[in-house]
Design a protein around this motif. Structure first.
Motif, PDB file in Angstrom:
ATOM      1  N   GLN A   1       0.823  -1.217   0.000  1.00 27.94           N
ATOM      2  CA  GLN A   1       0.000   0.000   0.000  1.00 27.94           C
ATOM      3  C   GLN A   1       0.858   1.267   0.000  1.00 27.94           C
ATOM      4  O   GLN A   1       0.431   2.304  -0.506  1.00 27.94           O
ATOM      5  N   ALA A   2       2.058   1.185   0.561  1.00 29.79           N
ATOM      6  CA  ALA A   2       2.944   2.360   0.576  1.00 29.79           C
ATOM      7  C   ALA A   2       3.581   2.597  -0.784  1.00 29.79           C
ATOM      8  O   ALA A   2       4.251   3.595  -0.995  1.00 29.79           O
ATOM      9  N   GLU A   3       3.400   1.645  -1.702  1.00 27.90           N
ATOM     10  CA  GLU A   3       4.062   1.726  -3.012  1.00 27.90           C
ATOM     11  C   GLU A   3       3.087   2.101  -4.121  1.00 27.90           C
ATOM     12  O   GLU A   3       3.462   2.098  -5.289  1.00 27.90           O
ATOM     13  N   MET A   4       1.824   2.364  -3.764  1.00 29.31           N
ATOM     14  CA  MET A   4       0.838   2.572  -4.827  1.00 29.31           C
ATOM     15  C   MET A   4       0.209   3.950  -4.744  1.00 29.31           C
ATOM     16  O   MET A   4      -0.171   4.404  -3.670  1.00 29.31           O
ATOM     17  N   GLU A   5       0.094   4.598  -5.915  1.00 28.75           N
ATOM     18  CA  GLU A   5      -0.703   5.817  -6.010  1.00 28.75           C
ATOM     19  C   GLU A   5      -2.147   5.398  -6.310  1.00 28.75           C
ATOM     20  O   GLU A   5      -2.371   4.457  -7.077  1.00 28.75           O
ATOM     21  N   VAL A   6      -3.091   6.115  -5.712  1.00 27.57           N
ATOM     22  CA  VAL A   6      -4.500   5.752  -5.900  1.00 27.57           C
ATOM     23  C   VAL A   6      -5.200   6.871  -6.675  1.00 27.57           C
ATOM     24  O   VAL A   6      -5.164   8.029  -6.261  1.00 27.57           O
TER      25      VAL A   6
ATOM     26  N   GLN B   1      -8.244   3.176  -9.253  1.00 21.09           N
ATOM     27  CA  GLN B   1      -7.059   2.536  -9.836  1.00 21.09           C
ATOM     28  C   GLN B   1      -5.917   2.613  -8.835  1.00 21.09           C
ATOM     29  O   GLN B   1      -5.628   3.687  -8.309  1.00 21.09           O
ATOM     30  N   PHE B   2      -5.292   1.478  -8.604  1.00 20.42           N
ATOM     31  CA  PHE B   2      -4.090   1.430  -7.768  1.00 20.42           C
ATOM     32  C   PHE B   2      -2.900   1.257  -8.703  1.00 20.42           C
ATOM     33  O   PHE B   2      -2.795   0.242  -9.394  1.00 20.42           O
ATOM     34  N   ARG B   3      -2.022   2.278  -8.739  1.00 19.69           N
ATOM     35  CA  ARG B   3      -0.901   2.247  -9.680  1.00 19.69           C
ATOM     36  C   ARG B   3       0.394   1.991  -8.936  1.00 19.69           C
ATOM     37  O   ARG B   3       0.780   2.772  -8.048  1.00 19.69           O
ATOM     38  N   ALA B   4       1.063   0.921  -9.308  1.00 23.61           N
ATOM     39  CA  ALA B   4       2.326   0.572  -8.644  1.00 23.61           C
ATOM     40  C   ALA B   4       3.397   1.603  -8.972  1.00 23.61           C
ATOM     41  O   ALA B   4       3.433   2.151 -10.070  1.00 23.61           O
TER      42      ALA B   4
ATOM     43  N   PRO C   1      14.120   0.290  -5.995  1.00 23.06           N
ATOM     44  CA  PRO C   1      14.130   1.706  -5.605  1.00 23.06           C
ATOM     45  C   PRO C   1      14.306   2.663  -6.777  1.00 23.06           C
ATOM     46  O   PRO C   1      13.677   3.711  -6.807  1.00 23.06           O
ATOM     47  N   LEU C   2      15.145   2.316  -7.760  1.00 24.39           N
ATOM     48  CA  LEU C   2      15.360   3.259  -8.860  1.00 24.39           C
ATOM     49  C   LEU C   2      14.141   3.342  -9.764  1.00 24.39           C
ATOM     50  O   LEU C   2      13.729   4.416 -10.181  1.00 24.39           O
ATOM     51  N   ARG C   3      13.544   2.191 -10.024  1.00 28.31           N
ATOM     52  CA  ARG C   3      12.391   2.201 -10.927  1.00 28.31           C
ATOM     53  C   ARG C   3      11.140   2.750 -10.233  1.00 28.31           C
ATOM     54  O   ARG C   3      10.191   3.150 -10.875  1.00 28.31           O
ATOM     55  N   SER C   4      11.139   2.728  -8.903  1.00 34.12           N
ATOM     56  CA  SER C   4       9.953   3.143  -8.152  1.00 34.12           C
ATOM     57  C   SER C   4      10.044   4.561  -7.629  1.00 34.12           C
ATOM     58  O   SER C   4       9.059   5.090  -7.124  1.00 34.12           O
ATOM     59  N   ALA C   5      11.249   5.186  -7.721  1.00 35.66           N
ATOM     60  CA  ALA C   5      11.500   6.383  -6.919  1.00 35.66           C
ATOM     61  C   ALA C   5      10.428   7.455  -7.071  1.00 35.66           C
ATOM     62  O   ALA C   5       9.878   7.944  -6.086  1.00 35.66           O
ATOM     63  N   GLY C   6      10.102   7.819  -8.320  1.00 36.51           N
ATOM     64  CA  GLY C   6       9.148   8.914  -8.521  1.00 36.51           C
ATOM     65  C   GLY C   6       7.801   8.607  -7.902  1.00 36.51           C
ATOM     66  O   GLY C   6       7.231   9.406  -7.160  1.00 36.51           O
TER      67      GLY C   6
ATOM     68  N   CYS D   1     -10.540   8.328   1.268  1.00 34.45           N
ATOM     69  CA  CYS D   1      -9.288   8.499   2.001  1.00 34.45           C
ATOM     70  C   CYS D   1      -8.145   8.749   1.014  1.00 34.45           C
ATOM     71  O   CYS D   1      -7.896   7.929   0.125  1.00 34.45           O
ATOM     72  N   PRO D   2      -7.449   9.870   1.155  1.00 35.96           N
ATOM     73  CA  PRO D   2      -6.394  10.203   0.203  1.00 35.96           C
ATOM     74  C   PRO D   2      -5.130   9.372   0.368  1.00 35.96           C
ATOM     75  O   PRO D   2      -4.269   9.389  -0.513  1.00 35.96           O
ATOM     76  N   CYS D   3      -4.998   8.650   1.490  1.00 37.34           N
ATOM     77  CA  CYS D   3      -3.722   7.955   1.730  1.00 37.34           C
ATOM     78  C   CYS D   3      -3.612   6.643   0.955  1.00 37.34           C
ATOM     79  O   CYS D   3      -2.655   6.443   0.217  1.00 37.34           O
ATOM     80  N   HIS D   4      -4.583   5.746   1.109  1.00 38.99           N
ATOM     81  CA  HIS D   4      -4.489   4.459   0.406  1.00 38.99           C
ATOM     82  C   HIS D   4      -5.797   4.077  -0.278  1.00 38.99           C
ATOM     83  O   HIS D   4      -5.968   2.935  -0.684  1.00 38.99           O
TER      84      HIS D   4
END
Ligand code: FES
Length: 498
Positions: free
Chosen positions: A239-244, A326-329, A387-392, A471-474
């Motif tokens: 959940q900490a890795e996904m934009e919603v 949509q949950f985007r990794a 980490p590099l592919r996920s950073a942004g 909820c804006p967080c997850h």
């Protein structure tokens, strides 16, 4: 336009749902699947074919929330191929296209095997842009190259739209269906081999003990648990890795529909498909307008889509408007497999490309439960560290969480504002010194709720277009009066004592 609190999709509007009874009493199975959307059903079908005893439950009806809100488009590429290639290289992009192509084939095979009446048809997919300026052309060329590097055959045959495209290409042999009819039909055909219970919420899972407990207190013992719930309920590291994000769609009968196919207009962020409705009329489905969950814009995104549709099509009836989550990794590949426990399987982070990933998830999870670890399982593992592919994406997600976790708690002066809250509206107010999620219903009664999301205590935000607390967080969502609509939270908002 009226603004109902929950807006059902075209498929829900016309579809008929077969009722499946709630679970009543304790149960036992080899595998408990939570979530009867397309991912849960495809996984159940594969596990049943492998001879396992499967129990499939859903808090709502069969067809899930988000499957039935999808476009019904099935395609081998993902929506931003150039991004995928730049993060992972063309080798991984090729494999992604192959896995998703196999997913499409497996869904098609089920349609034929069970003779499912879900409007499945093979169609071309068109990728286009409307602008011709240098920047748009450069982006188009990058996307075309990414498709080709991923092994997709691209042809320059613009087709089927009532407006001109600046540049376009098509790929053959993608597919479309009615996602709710597919799920309902498949569930009916599986019902003799898979025990299916709708209206059954799983409240807790003790993976070590091999036991789940439902909201009504029934226990379900199983060797494996599959969380096919769009975002895994409860706390999970992914959940900490996904934009919603939320994305909107509209459908309406039209004089002339787009030609059969998937039409993606990238520079305007619009997806179109045509079709024939159950009423025999031609329909347009138009998708677009996204925003972060919990950050709803003032202008109604659904109405913007309707305005856009009217510019190019002659609408012949009242539009239906709906939206989906949509949950985007962060690194743009979904999370499929097991994470903290070897016997708990998740499938999430599908972004806007969910139906195609559902079949990949079903295959990876079914094989994993049988002890076979595919290449896809390694690549898509929720335990991967990129980490590099996920950073942004990771930075954006966690900046959003901190902004809403801390910023929304800063004191604001709104004493007395409850009296002036209009009917049908909600707002975060300070009432009696307490931050309150306040909603005034159409009858004029004020509902005062705790604004703390039960998941990890971010403050929910009012979504006036859908009359929900988001909820804006997850991405958990709640009705105006606090009932849980979708997780990862596993319970609703608490009422505050008057
Ligand atoms: Fe995680 Fe709300 S969904 S805090």
């Amino acid at each position: 336009m009226s603004q109902p609190s929950l807006r059902g999709s075209l498929w829900r509007h016309y579809g008929q749902t077969r009722p499946f009874p709630p679970l009543a009493g304790p149960a036992r199975a080899d595998v408990l699947i939570v979530g009867a959307g397309i991912t849960g059903l495809l996984t159940a079908a594969r596990l049943a074919d492998a001879g396992l005893d499967v129990l499939l439950v859903d808090a709502g009806p069969v067809g899930g929330r988000n499957t039935a809100q999808s476009t019904g488009n099935l395609y081998a590429p993902v929506s931003r191929m150039a991004d995928l290639v730049s993060r992972w290289g063309s080798g991984v992009a090729r494999r992604v296209v192959q896995w998703r192509g196999q997913s499409l084939l497996s869904i098609e095979a089920l349609v034929h095997r069970y003779d499912l009446e879900c409007g499945f048809s093979r169609v071309p997919m068109q990728y286009g842009i409307q602008q011709r300026d240098a920047e748009a052309t450069l982006r188009f060329d990058r996307e075309l190259q990414a498709y080709q590097r991923a092994g997709l055959r691209c042809a320059h045959h613009p087709f089927g739209l009532p407006f001109a495209l600046g540049h376009s290409f098509t790929i053959p042999d993608q597919a479309q269906l009615d996602p709710l009819a597919f799920c309902q039909g498949l569930a009916s055909r599986l019902a003799g081999r898979v025990r299916i219970h709708a209206g059954t919420r799983v409240a807790t899972i003790d993976a070590g003990a091999g036991v789940a407990r439902t909201g009504t207190g029934d226990t379900i013992r199983a060797a494996h648990f599959v969380l096919a719930t769009h975002s895994p309920s409860g706390f999970n590291l992914v959940q900490a890795e996904m934009e919603v994000h939320r994305e909107y769609a509209m459908a309406a009968p039209v004089a002339v529909a787009p030609a059969p196919g998937i039409h993606w207009i990238a520079d305007r962020h619009r997806s179109l498909r045509g079709g024939t409705g159950a009423d025999g009329r031609s329909w347009l489905v138009l998708v677009g307008e996204t925003h972060r969950a919990g950050e709803t814009p003032v202008a109604d995104p659904g109405l913007r889509l309707v305005e856009d549709a009217r510019r190019h099509f002659q609408l012949q009836g009242e539009p239906i408007i709906w939206s989906a989550q949509q949950f985007r990794a962060a690194d743009r590949l979904p999370y499929i497999g097991n994470s903290a426990h070897d016997n708990v399987w998740v499938a999430t982070g599908f972004g806007p490309d969910g139906l195609g990933w559902a079949g990949v998830a079903a295959s990876v999870i079914e094989q994993g439960i049988q002890g076979v670890h595919q290449e896809a399982a390694r690549q898509l593992s929720p335990m991967r560290f990129t980490p590099l592919r996920s950073a942004g994406g990771w930075l954006r997600t966690n900046a959003t969480v901190m902004k809403h976790f801390i910023g929304d708690r800063l004191p604001r002066s709104s004493e007395g504002a409850a009296e002036s809250l209009p009917a049908g509206e909600g707002a975060l107010l300070d009432i009696g010194g307490k931050r309150t999620a306040a909603y005034r219903d159409d009858a004029g009664d004020l509902h005062e709720l705790s604004p703390l999301c039960p998941h990890l205590k971010c403050l929910v935000q009012w979504n006036g277009h859908e009359r929900t607390w988001d909820c804006p967080c997850h991405g958990s969502r709640f009705s105006a009066t606090g009932q849980l609509l979708e997780g990862p939270a596993s319970e609703g908002l608490s009422p505050l004592a008057p």
